[in-house]
Design a protein around this motif. Structure first.
Motif, PDB file in Angstrom:
ATOM      1  N   PHE A 100       8.976  12.851 -12.624  1.00  0.00           N
ATOM      2  CA  PHE A 100       8.127  13.905 -13.158  1.00  0.00           C
ATOM      3  C   PHE A 100       8.783  15.282 -13.034  1.00  0.00           C
ATOM      4  CE2 PHE A 100       4.962  17.210 -12.342  1.00  0.00           C
ATOM      5  CZ  PHE A 100       4.232  17.168 -13.521  1.00  0.00           C
ATOM      6  N   ALA A 101       9.390  15.567 -11.872  1.00  0.00           N
ATOM      7  CA  ALA A 101       9.957  16.889 -11.624  1.00  0.00           C
ATOM      8  C   ALA A 101      11.376  17.027 -12.148  1.00  0.00           C
ATOM      9  CB  ALA A 101       9.938  17.188 -10.127  1.00  0.00           C
ATOM     10  N   GLY A 102      12.017  15.925 -12.480  1.00  0.00           N
ATOM     11  CA  GLY A 102      13.406  16.012 -12.912  1.00  0.00           C
ATOM     12  C   GLY A 102      14.333  16.402 -11.783  1.00  0.00           C
ATOM     13  N   ARG A 103      14.044  15.928 -10.573  1.00  0.00           N
ATOM     14  CA  ARG A 103      14.830  16.272  -9.395  1.00  0.00           C
ATOM     15  C   ARG A 103      15.470  15.029  -8.813  1.00  0.00           C
ATOM     16  NH1 ARG A 103      13.421  21.090  -7.053  1.00  0.00           N
ATOM     17  NH2 ARG A 103      15.288  20.691  -5.784  1.00  0.00           N
ATOM     18  N   THR A 104      16.482  15.257  -7.990  1.00  0.00           N
ATOM     19  CA  THR A 104      17.144  14.169  -7.266  1.00  0.00           C
ATOM     20  C   THR A 104      16.564  14.108  -5.864  1.00  0.00           C
ATOM     21  OG1 THR A 104      19.190  14.454  -8.517  1.00  0.00           O
ATOM     22  CG2 THR A 104      19.343  13.282  -6.413  1.00  0.00           C
ATOM     23  N   ILE A 105      15.905  12.971  -5.535  1.00  0.00           N
ATOM     24  CA  ILE A 105      15.281  12.790  -4.233  1.00  0.00           C
ATOM     25  C   ILE A 105      15.912  11.569  -3.577  1.00  0.00           C
ATOM     26  CG2 ILE A 105      13.131  12.422  -2.990  1.00  0.00           C
ATOM     27  CD1 ILE A 105      11.630  13.711  -5.236  1.00  0.00           C
ATOM     28  N   VAL A 106      16.489  11.768  -2.378  1.00  0.00           N
ATOM     29  CA  VAL A 106      17.131  10.700  -1.619  1.00  0.00           C
ATOM     30  C   VAL A 106      16.176  10.284  -0.515  1.00  0.00           C
ATOM     31  CG1 VAL A 106      19.113  10.057  -0.215  1.00  0.00           C
ATOM     32  CG2 VAL A 106      19.408  11.630  -2.157  1.00  0.00           C
ATOM     33  N   VAL A 107      15.937   8.959  -0.391  1.00  0.00           N
ATOM     34  CA  VAL A 107      14.985   8.420   0.569  1.00  0.00           C
ATOM     35  C   VAL A 107      15.744   7.841   1.748  1.00  0.00           C
ATOM     36  CG1 VAL A 107      13.086   6.797   0.922  1.00  0.00           C
ATOM     37  CG2 VAL A 107      13.379   7.935  -1.284  1.00  0.00           C
ATOM     38  N   GLY A 108      15.301   8.175   2.981  1.00  0.00           N
ATOM     39  CA  GLY A 108      15.936   7.655   4.183  1.00  0.00           C
ATOM     40  C   GLY A 108      15.627   6.205   4.424  1.00  0.00           C
ATOM     41  N   LYS A 109      16.376   5.616   5.389  1.00  0.00           N
ATOM     42  CA  LYS A 109      16.255   4.173   5.622  1.00  0.00           C
ATOM     43  C   LYS A 109      14.938   3.803   6.296  1.00  0.00           C
ATOM     44  CE  LYS A 109      18.708   4.561  10.034  1.00  0.00           C
ATOM     45  NZ  LYS A 109      19.853   4.069  10.836  1.00  0.00           N
ATOM     46  N   ASP A 110      14.317   4.745   7.025  1.00  0.00           N
ATOM     47  CA  ASP A 110      13.085   4.422   7.745  1.00  0.00           C
ATOM     48  C   ASP A 110      11.834   4.795   6.971  1.00  0.00           C
ATOM     49  OD1 ASP A 110      14.583   3.481   9.823  1.00  0.00           O
ATOM     50  OD2 ASP A 110      14.486   5.339  10.989  1.00  0.00           O
ATOM     51  N   VAL A 111      11.987   5.108   5.699  1.00  0.00           N
ATOM     52  CA  VAL A 111      10.828   5.481   4.885  1.00  0.00           C
ATOM     53  C   VAL A 111      10.156   4.206   4.390  1.00  0.00           C
ATOM     54  CG1 VAL A 111      10.039   6.670   2.817  1.00  0.00           C
ATOM     55  CG2 VAL A 111      11.847   7.672   4.230  1.00  0.00           C
ATOM     56  N   ALA A 112       8.933   3.962   4.820  1.00  0.00           N
ATOM     57  CA  ALA A 112       8.203   2.764   4.422  1.00  0.00           C
ATOM     58  C   ALA A 112       6.719   3.046   4.560  1.00  0.00           C
ATOM     59  CB  ALA A 112       8.619   1.558   5.269  1.00  0.00           C
ATOM     60  N   GLY A 113       5.925   2.256   3.832  1.00  0.00           N
ATOM     61  CA  GLY A 113       4.482   2.405   3.903  1.00  0.00           C
ATOM     62  C   GLY A 113       3.865   2.401   2.525  1.00  0.00           C
ATOM     63  N   THR A 114       2.517   2.462   2.497  1.00  0.00           N
ATOM     64  CA  THR A 114       1.784   2.488   1.235  1.00  0.00           C
ATOM     65  C   THR A 114       0.981   3.772   1.159  1.00  0.00           C
ATOM     66  OG1 THR A 114      -0.062   1.282   2.236  1.00  0.00           O
ATOM     67  CG2 THR A 114       1.640  -0.014   1.114  1.00  0.00           C
ATOM     68  N   VAL A 115       0.699   4.164  -0.077  1.00  0.00           N
ATOM     69  CA  VAL A 115       0.019   5.436  -0.328  1.00  0.00           C
ATOM     70  C   VAL A 115      -1.246   5.161  -1.115  1.00  0.00           C
ATOM     71  CG1 VAL A 115       0.169   7.684  -1.457  1.00  0.00           C
ATOM     72  CG2 VAL A 115       2.173   6.715  -0.301  1.00  0.00           C
ATOM     73  N   THR A 116      -2.345   5.766  -0.654  1.00  0.00           N
ATOM     74  CA  THR A 116      -3.596   5.791  -1.401  1.00  0.00           C
ATOM     75  C   THR A 116      -4.014   7.249  -1.519  1.00  0.00           C
ATOM     76  OG1 THR A 116      -4.267   3.616  -0.582  1.00  0.00           O
ATOM     77  CG2 THR A 116      -5.997   5.068  -1.463  1.00  0.00           C
ATOM     78  N   ALA A 117      -3.988   7.765  -2.723  1.00  0.00           N
ATOM     79  CA  ALA A 117      -4.261   9.200  -2.896  1.00  0.00           C
ATOM     80  C   ALA A 117      -4.780   9.451  -4.298  1.00  0.00           C
ATOM     81  CB  ALA A 117      -2.998  10.029  -2.655  1.00  0.00           C
ATOM     82  N   GLU A 118      -5.578  10.471  -4.431  1.00  0.00           N
ATOM     83  CA  GLU A 118      -6.067  10.941  -5.730  1.00  0.00           C
ATOM     84  C   GLU A 118      -5.763  12.435  -5.827  1.00  0.00           C
ATOM     85  OE1 GLU A 118     -10.154  11.216  -8.420  1.00  0.00           O
ATOM     86  OE2 GLU A 118     -10.129  10.109  -6.527  1.00  0.00           O
ATOM     87  N   THR A 151      -1.607  15.385 -12.113  1.00  0.00           N
ATOM     88  CA  THR A 151      -2.871  14.696 -11.851  1.00  0.00           C
ATOM     89  C   THR A 151      -2.588  13.195 -11.876  1.00  0.00           C
ATOM     90  OG1 THR A 151      -4.179  16.469 -12.852  1.00  0.00           O
ATOM     91  CG2 THR A 151      -5.235  14.321 -12.627  1.00  0.00           C
ATOM     92  N   VAL A 152      -2.792  12.508 -10.747  1.00  0.00           N
ATOM     93  CA  VAL A 152      -2.422  11.094 -10.644  1.00  0.00           C
ATOM     94  C   VAL A 152      -3.255  10.452  -9.535  1.00  0.00           C
ATOM     95  CG1 VAL A 152      -0.569  11.513  -8.988  1.00  0.00           C
ATOM     96  CG2 VAL A 152      -0.467   9.492 -10.473  1.00  0.00           C
ATOM     97  N   THR A 153      -3.452   9.135  -9.646  1.00  0.00           N
ATOM     98  CA  THR A 153      -4.202   8.366  -8.646  1.00  0.00           C
ATOM     99  C   THR A 153      -3.346   7.189  -8.209  1.00  0.00           C
ATOM    100  OG1 THR A 153      -6.308   9.006  -9.632  1.00  0.00           O
ATOM    101  CG2 THR A 153      -6.315   7.082  -8.173  1.00  0.00           C
ATOM    102  N   TYR A 154      -3.243   6.975  -6.876  1.00  0.00           N
ATOM    103  CA  TYR A 154      -2.498   5.845  -6.304  1.00  0.00           C
ATOM    104  C   TYR A 154      -3.441   5.012  -5.451  1.00  0.00           C
ATOM    105  CZ  TYR A 154       1.816   8.235  -7.619  1.00  0.00           C
ATOM    106  OH  TYR A 154       2.814   8.832  -8.322  1.00  0.00           O
ATOM    107  N   GLN A 155      -3.256   3.683  -5.521  1.00  0.00           N
ATOM    108  CA  GLN A 155      -4.030   2.753  -4.709  1.00  0.00           C
ATOM    109  C   GLN A 155      -3.064   1.746  -4.098  1.00  0.00           C
ATOM    110  OE1 GLN A 155      -7.323   2.891  -4.037  1.00  0.00           O
ATOM    111  NE2 GLN A 155      -7.068   1.182  -2.606  1.00  0.00           N
ATOM    112  N   ASP A 156      -2.786   1.920  -2.803  1.00  0.00           N
ATOM    113  CA  ASP A 156      -1.877   1.032  -2.061  1.00  0.00           C
ATOM    114  C   ASP A 156      -0.529   0.926  -2.754  1.00  0.00           C
ATOM    115  OD1 ASP A 156      -3.821   0.549  -0.160  1.00  0.00           O
ATOM    116  OD2 ASP A 156      -4.659  -1.174  -1.254  1.00  0.00           O
ATOM    117  N   ALA A 157       0.001   2.055  -3.196  1.00  0.00           N
ATOM    118  CA  ALA A 157       1.312   2.071  -3.845  1.00  0.00           C
ATOM    119  C   ALA A 157       2.390   2.241  -2.788  1.00  0.00           C
ATOM    120  CB  ALA A 157       1.386   3.215  -4.849  1.00  0.00           C
TER     121      ALA A 157
END
Length: 634
Positions: free
Chosen positions: A191-209, A173-179
């Motif tokens: 949170f998940a204890g996982r290894t996540i690799v992010v690609g070079k074209d990953v960009a943007g902001t997130v607003t979610a509840e 349960t989490v809330t994001y505002q322009d993150a």
């Protein structure tokens, strides 16, 4: 940029405070199902919960409603009420009213008394005053989906769940505002204890509840909203997040790997064609990619991998990129499932009952000089010789003589002779009585024949067979009768040769006996749809020169039965009653005494046909033992 990251860090930590970490807080109570069942003069709404819960209730007028609040609960089910009136209940609505309150609103057709009871795993609401004659309703789609997912494929503890399944991962349960999207992905990895690799074209902001959702489902939803996708390495478990274009470009240059996969239940050759349609393809620029699997592939699109079936070991050799190999194997695992087997027992009962009653009188009257010989044999008087009947040596009677052949008629005399029913005597009578008397110079002989016969033929056949789901099986016990067939088209020969007008004769085989053909189809709720052909037939010689007459009793039907249930697929009763009466005209029709002047035959025949069938789904590990013969050994 560094300063900006330092400013955002407290906000990110503030967002992480909304995470529900395992072991840090009490898990909310899940509302897993809702049912409406009939009771004695009432309707009961049963709400399934994972543990004991606090409940509050109140009513609202205009329209009448009963509101049930489940405190400290989360909604873990989907679906909606079918709006069928049940015992005073017209509709039920339920939703996540607050973050920790599930509200159930029961709409009523009037004011009804009610009672709320709680237990460890359910909350039961009884609404009195309504009719109890209705069909129960149940909704637990989410729980059912999870159960199917667990039975279909046990997932590793921290593996991202496919969309088609209900995830069992820890909830967040989490809330994001322009993150920033990269910071959001990093928070999910922590949170998940996982290894996540992010690609070079990953960009943007997130607003979610996000409220109480599995972390992998929430992450997938966030990535889809940003036009991104995640792929998981089946060996290392590393999750890679990148754009769709980069993932497709990576797969086009990714080295190919080959796996040999044994197929357990299905045919490897049959699955090879299906898997070939799923292989990644390289298309030249400007070429069209087929929109559906059923369309023909363009010549400029070439499959990168290959699927080869080995029929000897029933295995598949699959060549594909490493990133797509896991998906191919998942589809193969879902296709290679054990086909259910169905054991089918049938019972064909054929009963033939015959009741015959035959009674008749025959008369013969004649003199020594005039008589008939159809009923009573006569002796020529001129051929009689003296005989000694008492043994005193003095002949005292006439005997011997030659039997008369044919009738004797005395023309011009005053003699009378007659016979009645000479040709209508009972065949093989059970009782024969002869009465003879002399009436002056006449000799009167009467024959009484009587027969009553009851026949009972009981034929019972119990064929049984085991077959795979959606596979036709047939069992037959009987004979094949050769039938000669004349081809009239071959009667005209060429060139007018002698004998060319004789038609050609061929021999065909006709199968008769007990025949059972069945095709079962197991439904998802373990019912069985049967397509059945049951037949009992025999052949007998025809009285004419046509050859044979075939007697058949058969049933062709489709029916849906439960596992182990016996169904009647055919029943036929034929009753044939025939009566015949012959005798002296006018006299045979007299009431009461008419039988003294003729013969009466009554025949009643009943034929009963009954076909029963019982299917049973053979579960894995279950053995079907042959039925014991009554009185026999093991």
């Amino acid at each position: 940029m560094i300063a900006a990251r330092r400013i955002f860090a407290p906000a990110l930590l503030l967002g992480l405070a909304g995470f529900t970490m395992p072991g840090h807080a009490a898990d909310p109570v899940g509302v897993t199902s809702l049912s409406v069942v009939p009771g004695s003069g009432r309707a009961e709404v049963v709400i399934g919960v994972t543990s004991e819960i606090s409940v509050s209730d109140f009513t609202l007028p205009s329209p009448h409603r009963l509101v049930i609040d489940l405190n400290g609960a989360v909604l873990d089910m989907n679906g909606s009420y079918d709006r069928v009136a049940r015992g005073g209940i017209t509709n039920i609505r339920y939703s996540q009213f607050k973050s920790d309150v599930v509200r159930v609103v029961i709409e009523l057709d009037g004011e009804h008394p009610y009672e709320v009871r709680r237990s460890a795993n359910e909350v039961r609401v009884s609404v009195n005053g309504g009719t109890s004659a209705f069909e129960a309703w149940h909704s637990s789609a989410a729980a059912a989906t999870r159960q199917v997912a667990r039975e279909a494929e046990p997932e590793p503890e921290m593996r991202m769940t496919p969309v088609a399944q209900q995830s069992q991962q820890p909830r967040i349960t989490v809330t994001y505002q322009d993150a920033d999207i990269r910071d959001v992905i990093a928070a999910f990895a922590t949170f998940a204890g996982r290894t996540i690799v992010v690609g070079k074209d990953v960009a943007g902001t997130v607003t979610a509840e996000i409220r109480n959702q599995p972390w992998d489902v929430a992450l997938r939803a966030i990535l889809e909203g940003q036009g991104l996708a995640a792929s998981e390495d089946p060996v290392t478990g590393i999750i890679t997040v990148d754009s769709y274009a980069n993932i497709q470009s990576k797969q086009s240059v990714e080295p190919m790997v080959t796996r040999m996969v044994p197929v357990n239940y299905a045919s490897a050759a049959g699955l090879a064609g299906t898997l070939r349609q799923m292989l990644a393809r390289d298309c030249q620029p400007g070429s069209a990619v087929p929109q559906a699997a059923g369309q023909n592939m363009q010549t400029s699109c070439v499959a990168r991998g290959a699927v080869v079936a080995d029929t000897l070991t029933n295995s598949l050799l699959i060549t594909e990129s490493a990133s797509r190999m896991g998906g191919i194997l998942d589809y193969l695992r879902n296709l290679d499932i054990r086909t259910p087997q169905v054991a089918i027992k049938a019972k064909i009962i054929f009963v033939n009952r015959s009741d015959i009653e035959d009674i008749g009188l025959s008369y013969d009257i004649g003199t020594r000089d005039q008589f008939f010989t159809k009923l009573v044999g006569r002796t020529d008087p001129s051929t009689l010789t003296p005989v000694d009947t008492d043994g005193d040596g003095v002949p005292d009677a006439l005997g011997g003589g030659t039997p008369v052949r044919g009738d004797r008629i005395l023309l011009g005399g005053n003699a009378l002779s007659a016979i009645a029913n000479a040709n209508s005597r009972v065949t093989n009578p059970a009782l024969s009585l002869v009465f003879s008397t002399a009436l002056g110079k006449f000799s009167l002989t009467a024959f009484l024949d009587a027969l009553q016969e009851v026949r009972l033929a009981d034929l019972q056949a119990e064929p049984s067979i085991v077959t795979l789901n959606n596979r036709k099986a047939e069992i037959a016990v009987g004979q094949e009768i050769p039938i000669r067939v004349l081809d009239a088209g071959t009667a005209q020969g060429a060139g007018g040769a002698a004998g060319s007008n004789v038609p050609r004769a061929t021999v065909q085989l006709k199968e008769v006996g007990i025949i059972l053909g069945v095709t079962p189809q197991v439904t998802n709720n373990r019912q069985i749809l049967l397509t059945v052909h049951a037949e009992n037939s025999d052949a007998q010689l025809a009285s004419s020169d046509v050859g044979f007459i075939f007697n058949r009793q058969r049933a062709d039907n489709q029916l849906l039965v439960n596992d182990g249930e016996t169904a009647v697929i055919g029943g036929l009763t034929v009753t044939q009653v025939s009566q015949s009466k012959s005798g002296i005209p006018f006299l045979v029709n007299l009431p009461m005494i008419g039988r003294l002047f003729g013969q009466t035959r009554t025949s009643e025949e009943k034929r009963d046909l009954l076909i029963l069938i019982t299917p049973h789904i053979v579960d894995e590990g279950e053995q079907m033992l042959p039925a014991r013969t009554p009185g026999g050994g093991r």
